[in-house]
Design an enzyme around this catalytic site. Sequence first.
Site, mmCIF file in Angstrom:
data_model
loop_
_atom_site.group_PDB
_atom_site.id
_atom_site.type_symbol
_atom_site.label_atom_id
_atom_site.label_comp_id
_atom_site.label_asym_id
_atom_site.label_seq_id
_atom_site.Cartn_x
_atom_site.Cartn_y
_atom_site.Cartn_z
ATOM 1 N N SER A 182 0.834 -1.212 0.000
ATOM 2 C CA SER A 182 0.000 0.000 0.000
ATOM 3 C C SER A 182 0.865 1.258 0.000
ATOM 4 O O SER A 182 1.997 1.252 0.496
ATOM 5 C CB SER A 182 -0.848 -0.022 1.274
ATOM 6 O OG SER A 182 -1.374 1.246 1.540
ATOM 7 N N CYS A 233 0.423 3.392 1.968
ATOM 8 C CA CYS A 233 0.574 3.736 3.394
ATOM 9 C C CYS A 233 1.969 3.392 3.911
ATOM 10 O O CYS A 233 2.291 3.672 5.056
ATOM 11 C CB CYS A 233 -0.491 3.030 4.229
ATOM 12 S SG CYS A 233 -2.121 3.771 4.014
ATOM 13 N N TYR A 259 -1.140 -0.108 10.223
ATOM 14 C CA TYR A 259 -1.341 -0.685 8.877
ATOM 15 C C TYR A 259 -0.092 -0.563 7.990
ATOM 16 O O TYR A 259 0.336 -1.526 7.350
ATOM 17 C CB TYR A 259 -2.536 0.025 8.231
ATOM 18 C CG TYR A 259 -2.875 -0.396 6.829
ATOM 19 C CD1 TYR A 259 -3.433 -1.639 6.564
ATOM 20 C CD2 TYR A 259 -2.657 0.477 5.761
ATOM 21 C CE1 TYR A 259 -3.760 -2.016 5.268
ATOM 22 C CE2 TYR A 259 -2.993 0.108 4.461
ATOM 23 C CZ TYR A 259 -3.537 -1.135 4.222
ATOM 24 O OH TYR A 259 -3.859 -1.497 2.934
ATOM 25 N N LYS A 291 2.571 -3.475 6.317
ATOM 26 C CA LYS A 291 2.806 -3.602 4.877
ATOM 27 C C LYS A 291 4.305 -3.517 4.571
ATOM 28 O O LYS A 291 4.819 -4.281 3.762
ATOM 29 C CB LYS A 291 2.043 -2.507 4.119
ATOM 30 C CG LYS A 291 0.521 -2.667 4.138
ATOM 31 C CD LYS A 291 0.093 -3.854 3.312
ATOM 32 C CE LYS A 291 -1.414 -3.951 3.138
ATOM 33 N NZ LYS A 291 -1.823 -5.282 2.640
ATOM 34 N N LYS A 308 -22.854 9.108 0.587
ATOM 35 C CA LYS A 308 -23.361 10.309 1.273
ATOM 36 C C LYS A 308 -24.165 11.203 0.329
ATOM 37 O O LYS A 308 -25.172 11.789 0.726
ATOM 38 C CB LYS A 308 -22.191 11.097 1.875
ATOM 39 C CG LYS A 308 -21.566 10.422 3.101
ATOM 40 C CD LYS A 308 -20.375 11.239 3.600
ATOM 41 C CE LYS A 308 -19.664 10.579 4.757
ATOM 42 N NZ LYS A 308 -18.570 11.416 5.275
#
Length: 322
Positions: free
Chosen positions: A116, A118, A147, A151, A198
Amino acid sequence: MKVLVTGAGGFIGGHLVADFLADGHQVLTADIKPIGEWHQVHPKADNWDWFDLSGEAECLLACSGQDQVFNLAADMGGMGFIETHKAECMLSVLISTNMLVAARERGCYGYFYSSSACVYAADKQRDPAVTALRESDAYPAMPEDGYGWEKLFSERMCRHFWDDYGFETRVARFHNVYGPKGTYSGGREKAPAAICRKVIEAVQSGALEIDIWGDGEQTRSFMYIDDCVDGIRRIMTSNVRDPINLGSSELVSINELVDVVEEIAGVTLNRKYNLTAPQGVRGRNSDNTMIVDRLGWAPSTPLRKGMEATYTSILGEMLADE
Ligand code: NAD
């Protein structure tokens, strides 16, 4: 080819399985969720539900007789989930580790790991006008807490399995994947799906108001699912040994993403900014120099086009649920 896709009850896994089946491959799928909760169920695949891949024995069983393994199983979600479930995100290291060990042990000849964006260092993502992230920006390491650390650790394990054991691994760093047949409610959804939901709710209720996390000026790039699946398969057949970005380089702010969805829905909503909600980094974009150089390819679906398909699909699911 015999292919194992883990996390196949999830968003990306479900689309990847469809692609392999369309090409005539024999596919085994596995996911911890009961099959009734999978985003897509493909009857032509051999589907193992309630199957927890945190355990070594389960991973060995799933990898038996498989040629290639695509490990997409992880306990994850959007910012709202990963900022509040760090331990659960890090426990995915059990899946990543046991799957890698089992794939090698069972003699599979290819292993794909879904990493990712991230993993990238926080100090490179402090400005909405961010410089796109190159693969080398993951070091010195300061990834997303929880997280992102899982990874990054699992990426390195893939690398060392190749270096030390000659076991071939491929690692892609996904940047925000979106599209139809994913999560759009319940707390694990990501921004594109959440915004579609939304906007639909605002129209359906007549409130014509939308709640936005942060000030809406944070920036991201979003990759359409078809590009992601194509990219996974191209990376797997490439000779790229290092982790590689797989993401769009079309940078937008969250406000601009809302503009796109409003335009698709044909409405203009009153925006309420929730400044205490999880927001993640201030800016993040994918530098695609490496994927263009090495594969002669990069994701290309324009955001407007991909969001239209996503909005239509979520609207259909919400109407069907009424
Ligand atoms: P997803 O949550 O839709 O799918 C993941 C699947 O893994 C889920 O169905 C879940 O039930 C399954 N799973 C979790 N724990 C398991 C276990 N112990 N045993 C078996 N299955 C288990 O997520 P996704 O969006 O499809 O993401 C797939 C992969 O790509 C993940 O590794 C994720 O971290 C990575 N990724 C996704 C994105 C994105 O934008 N979607 C971005 C970066 C990285």
